[in-house]
Design a protein around this motif. Structure first.
Motif, mmCIF file in Angstrom:
data_model
loop_
_atom_site.group_PDB
_atom_site.id
_atom_site.type_symbol
_atom_site.label_atom_id
_atom_site.label_comp_id
_atom_site.label_asym_id
_atom_site.label_seq_id
_atom_site.Cartn_x
_atom_site.Cartn_y
_atom_site.Cartn_z
ATOM 1 N N ALA A 20 0.867 -1.167 0.000
ATOM 2 C CA ALA A 20 0.000 0.000 0.000
ATOM 3 C C ALA A 20 0.904 1.217 0.000
ATOM 4 N N VAL A 21 0.634 2.133 -0.912
ATOM 5 C CA VAL A 21 1.393 3.375 -0.989
ATOM 6 C C VAL A 21 0.469 4.488 -0.521
ATOM 7 N N ARG A 22 0.820 5.100 0.596
ATOM 8 C CA ARG A 22 -0.007 6.156 1.210
ATOM 9 C C ARG A 22 -1.456 5.683 1.376
ATOM 10 N N GLY A 23 -1.615 4.450 1.795
ATOM 11 C CA GLY A 23 -2.942 3.911 2.076
ATOM 12 C C GLY A 23 -3.676 3.352 0.875
ATOM 13 N N VAL A 24 -3.093 3.443 -0.328
ATOM 14 C CA VAL A 24 -3.735 2.926 -1.535
ATOM 15 C C VAL A 24 -3.073 1.601 -1.906
ATOM 16 N N ILE A 25 -3.892 0.566 -2.044
ATOM 17 C CA ILE A 25 -3.387 -0.770 -2.369
ATOM 18 C C ILE A 25 -2.896 -0.796 -3.812
ATOM 19 N N THR A 26 -1.774 -1.456 -4.050
ATOM 20 C CA THR A 26 -1.195 -1.509 -5.398
ATOM 21 C C THR A 26 -2.027 -2.387 -6.325
ATOM 22 N N VAL A 27 -1.823 -2.178 -7.617
ATOM 23 C CA VAL A 27 -2.547 -2.950 -8.627
ATOM 24 C C VAL A 27 -2.165 -4.427 -8.558
ATOM 25 N N GLU A 28 -0.921 -4.729 -8.204
ATOM 26 C CA GLU A 28 -0.505 -6.127 -8.089
ATOM 27 C C GLU A 28 -1.264 -6.831 -6.963
ATOM 28 N N TYR A 29 -1.459 -6.137 -5.845
ATOM 29 C CA TYR A 29 -2.198 -6.732 -4.730
ATOM 30 C C TYR A 29 -3.671 -6.910 -5.102
ATOM 31 N N ARG A 30 -4.249 -5.910 -5.755
ATOM 32 C CA ARG A 30 -5.651 -6.011 -6.199
ATOM 33 C C ARG A 30 -5.815 -7.175 -7.182
ATOM 34 N N THR A 31 -4.838 -7.343 -8.067
ATOM 35 C CA THR A 31 -4.869 -8.446 -9.033
ATOM 36 C C THR A 31 -4.876 -9.779 -8.307
ATOM 37 N N TRP A 32 -4.003 -9.926 -7.335
ATOM 38 C CA TRP A 32 -3.916 -11.165 -6.539
ATOM 39 C C TRP A 32 -5.236 -11.424 -5.812
ATOM 40 N N SER A 33 -5.755 -10.403 -5.173
ATOM 41 C CA SER A 33 -6.998 -10.533 -4.413
ATOM 42 C C SER A 33 -8.177 -10.899 -5.327
ATOM 43 N N ASN A 34 -8.267 -10.237 -6.478
ATOM 44 C CA ASN A 34 -9.351 -10.524 -7.428
ATOM 45 C C ASN A 34 -9.239 -11.932 -8.010
ATOM 46 N N MET A 35 -8.005 -12.387 -8.249
ATOM 47 C CA MET A 35 -7.771 -13.740 -8.759
ATOM 48 C C MET A 35 -8.357 -14.771 -7.786
ATOM 49 N N ILE A 36 -8.061 -14.605 -6.522
ATOM 50 C CA ILE A 36 -8.554 -15.532 -5.500
ATOM 51 C C ILE A 36 -10.075 -15.441 -5.400
ATOM 52 N N ASP A 37 -10.595 -14.224 -5.450
ATOM 53 C CA ASP A 37 -12.040 -14.020 -5.344
ATOM 54 C C ASP A 37 -12.795 -14.732 -6.454
#
Length: 177
Positions: A20-37
């Protein structure tokens, strides 16, 4: 209502993975999370196309964002998203890459109404011949009617070499993980 946390739980999870950069989650983390979802959440909008078809995430990635990130790396550009090389295969290091929308459109699974078993080849009952086509830049290019299945498949393969190979060659260096 349905609130289970004041927000500190979300902040704590951001700190755990460090993405997270200044409280905003990175696109790589969102990608990982969405993949699992989409593979494990029955209520996810695309579950039927992923988890519902038996697509899973390898244990290493399922258990650890850090392992996923180490294997897949930084997204090369905003035009890239996570792609499975074998569209019927699972999410793992060997089967995933960052790819552009153009590459992903070429790398598609055959439609559910495909009866020939080959993408871009169908049997035209009205003329009793096989028909071959290929999609390029959101347009269907007709390759013609053929008396036999093998000839239609050959025409499709030649068209793939002509139209799709240059797409993969242009992006090959940046789409592999």
């Amino acid at each position: 209502g349905g609130t289970e946390s004041c927000g500190c739980l979300a902040e704590e999870s951001r700190l755990k993975h460090g993405h997270a950069v200044r409280g905003v989650i990175t696109v790589e983390y969102r990608t990982w999370s969405n993949m699992i979802d989409r593979c494990y959440n029955l209520n996810a909008p695309n579950f039927c196309n992923y988890g519902g078809r038996g697509i899973t995430v390898c244990n290493e990635w399922l258990e650890s964002f850090s392992k996923f990130y180490a294997d897949i790396g930084i997204r090369p550009s905003p035009k890239h998203s996570l792609d499975r090389i074998d569209t019927n295969g699972n999410y793992n290091k060997e089967n995933c890459r960052w790819a552009t929308k153009t590459v992903q459109q070429v790398n598609r699974r055959k439609g559910s109404n495909n009866t020939s078993g080959v993408v871009g080849v169908c049997y035209a009952k009205n003329v009793k011949k096989f028909f071959a086509y290929i999609g390029v830049n959101k347009k269907a290019i007709r390759l013609g009617y053929f008396h036999n299945f093998a000839a239609a498949v050959l025409a499709r393969k030649k068209a793939e070499e002509l139209y799709h190979k240059p797409i993969f060659e242009q992006t090959e260096g940046i789409m592999q993980c």
